[in-house]
Scaffold this motif. Structure first.
Motif, PDB file in Angstrom:
ATOM      1  N   MET A   1     -72.159  54.905 -23.949  1.00 13.69           N
ATOM      2  CA  MET A   1     -72.654  53.678 -24.568  1.00 13.69           C
ATOM      3  C   MET A   1     -73.358  52.829 -23.513  1.00 13.69           C
ATOM      4  O   MET A   1     -73.176  53.292 -22.359  1.00 13.69           O
ATOM      5  CB  MET A   1     -71.340  52.920 -24.965  1.00 13.69           C
ATOM      6  N   HIS A   2     -74.523  52.416 -24.014  1.00 15.35           N
ATOM      7  CA  HIS A   2     -75.284  51.538 -22.669  1.00 15.35           C
ATOM      8  C   HIS A   2     -74.752  50.218 -22.374  1.00 15.35           C
ATOM      9  O   HIS A   2     -74.209  49.526 -23.435  1.00 15.35           O
ATOM     10  CB  HIS A   2     -76.690  51.491 -23.392  1.00 15.35           C
ATOM     11  N   VAL A  43     -79.723  54.218 -16.349  1.00 22.50           N
ATOM     12  CA  VAL A  43     -80.625  54.226 -17.536  1.00 22.50           C
ATOM     13  C   VAL A  43     -81.843  53.188 -17.218  1.00 22.50           C
ATOM     14  O   VAL A  43     -82.132  53.101 -16.171  1.00 22.50           O
ATOM     15  CB  VAL A  43     -80.150  53.760 -18.819  1.00 22.50           C
ATOM     16  N   SER A  44     -82.332  52.814 -18.307  1.00 21.94           N
ATOM     17  CA  SER A  44     -83.608  51.818 -18.481  1.00 21.94           C
ATOM     18  C   SER A  44     -83.554  50.658 -19.076  1.00 21.94           C
ATOM     19  O   SER A  44     -82.194  50.356 -19.521  1.00 21.94           O
ATOM     20  CB  SER A  44     -84.754  52.503 -18.706  1.00 21.94           C
ATOM     21  N   ALA A  45     -84.297  49.683 -19.287  1.00 23.41           N
ATOM     22  CA  ALA A  45     -84.298  48.397 -20.015  1.00 23.41           C
ATOM     23  C   ALA A  45     -84.163  48.678 -21.441  1.00 23.41           C
ATOM     24  O   ALA A  45     -84.189  49.998 -22.130  1.00 23.41           O
ATOM     25  CB  ALA A  45     -85.205  47.728 -19.793  1.00 23.41           C
ATOM     26  N   GLU A  46     -83.326  47.757 -22.043  1.00 19.28           N
ATOM     27  CA  GLU A  46     -82.841  47.678 -23.506  1.00 19.28           C
ATOM     28  C   GLU A  46     -82.658  46.386 -24.050  1.00 19.28           C
ATOM     29  O   GLU A  46     -82.535  45.472 -23.413  1.00 19.28           O
ATOM     30  CB  GLU A  46     -81.789  48.754 -23.911  1.00 19.28           C
ATOM     31  N   VAL A  47     -82.679  46.319 -25.538  1.00 15.87           N
ATOM     32  CA  VAL A  47     -82.383  45.032 -26.167  1.00 15.87           C
ATOM     33  C   VAL A  47     -80.945  44.779 -25.982  1.00 15.87           C
ATOM     34  O   VAL A  47     -80.033  45.628 -26.158  1.00 15.87           O
ATOM     35  CB  VAL A  47     -83.074  45.040 -27.395  1.00 15.87           C
ATOM     36  N   TYR A 115     -81.645  50.888 -28.155  1.00 21.20           N
ATOM     37  CA  TYR A 115     -82.484  51.431 -26.829  1.00 21.20           C
ATOM     38  C   TYR A 115     -83.346  52.437 -27.311  1.00 21.20           C
ATOM     39  O   TYR A 115     -83.399  52.845 -28.470  1.00 21.20           O
ATOM     40  CB  TYR A 115     -81.698  52.058 -25.513  1.00 21.20           C
ATOM     41  N   THR A 116     -84.295  52.684 -26.516  1.00 17.39           N
ATOM     42  CA  THR A 116     -85.410  54.065 -27.174  1.00 17.39           C
ATOM     43  C   THR A 116     -85.194  55.104 -26.383  1.00 17.39           C
ATOM     44  O   THR A 116     -84.790  55.095 -25.040  1.00 17.39           O
ATOM     45  CB  THR A 116     -86.958  53.343 -26.820  1.00 17.39           C
ATOM     46  N   SER A 123     -79.717  52.860 -32.437  1.00 19.69           N
ATOM     47  CA  SER A 123     -78.572  52.004 -32.367  1.00 19.69           C
ATOM     48  C   SER A 123     -77.471  52.615 -31.289  1.00 19.69           C
ATOM     49  O   SER A 123     -77.258  53.398 -31.106  1.00 19.69           O
ATOM     50  CB  SER A 123     -77.949  52.099 -33.813  1.00 19.69           C
ATOM     51  N   ASN A 124     -76.907  51.385 -30.366  1.00 23.41           N
ATOM     52  CA  ASN A 124     -75.932  51.635 -29.712  1.00 23.41           C
ATOM     53  C   ASN A 124     -74.690  51.433 -29.972  1.00 23.41           C
ATOM     54  O   ASN A 124     -74.197  50.690 -30.758  1.00 23.41           O
ATOM     55  CB  ASN A 124     -76.079  50.618 -28.378  1.00 23.41           C
TER      56      ASN A 124
END
Length: 125
Positions: A1-2, A43-47, A115-116, A123-124
């Motif tokens: 999970m992010h 990881v990287s950026a996410e909503v 996230y992409t 979906s996370n």
């Protein structure tokens, strides 16, 4: 999970902090980032999900305090964000308590909503 580790602390400029403090902070962040990379969780950026899903960590009199919900203080600002991919909130708390700003500010943990991966939205959770 992010999870995004949102780093909040009092903003100061280079003249207020001094060169020694800046170098120490840079070294602490470099070591922390290296540890995240070595563990394979960076990881990287996410909503992000709504702020009501936030868990906030701080130290009070040297003791770790974990609070459900967001933290807001006008003297502290969002200074950065680190996105990690871990199994659960407990693992995110373990990484957040090691973040350098925990000693001079607040580390907020917020689960990501989406996230992409290679341009596809996922979906996370």
């Amino acid at each position: 999970m992010h999870y995004s580790l949102l780093l909040h602390y009092t903003e100061q400029d280079a003249t207020t902090l001094g060169e020694e403090a800046i170098q120490a902070g840079q070294a602490a962040f470099s070591a922390y980032t290296r540890a995240l990379q070595d563990a394979g969780v960076l990881v990287s950026a996410e909503v992000l999900q709504h702020s009501t899903a936030t868990t906030t960590l701080r130290k009070v009199d040297g003791e770790l305090v974990i609070q459900d919900g967001p933290f807001a203080d006008t003297k502290e600002q969002l200074g950065g964000a680190i996105v990690i991919d871990v199994a659960d909130l407990d693992a995110a708390v373990d990484w957040a308590r090691q973040a350098p700003p925990i000693d001079w500010g607040v580390v907020e943990i917020r689960p990501g909503a989406t996230y992409t991966v290679d341009g596809a939205w996922t979906s996370n959770g």
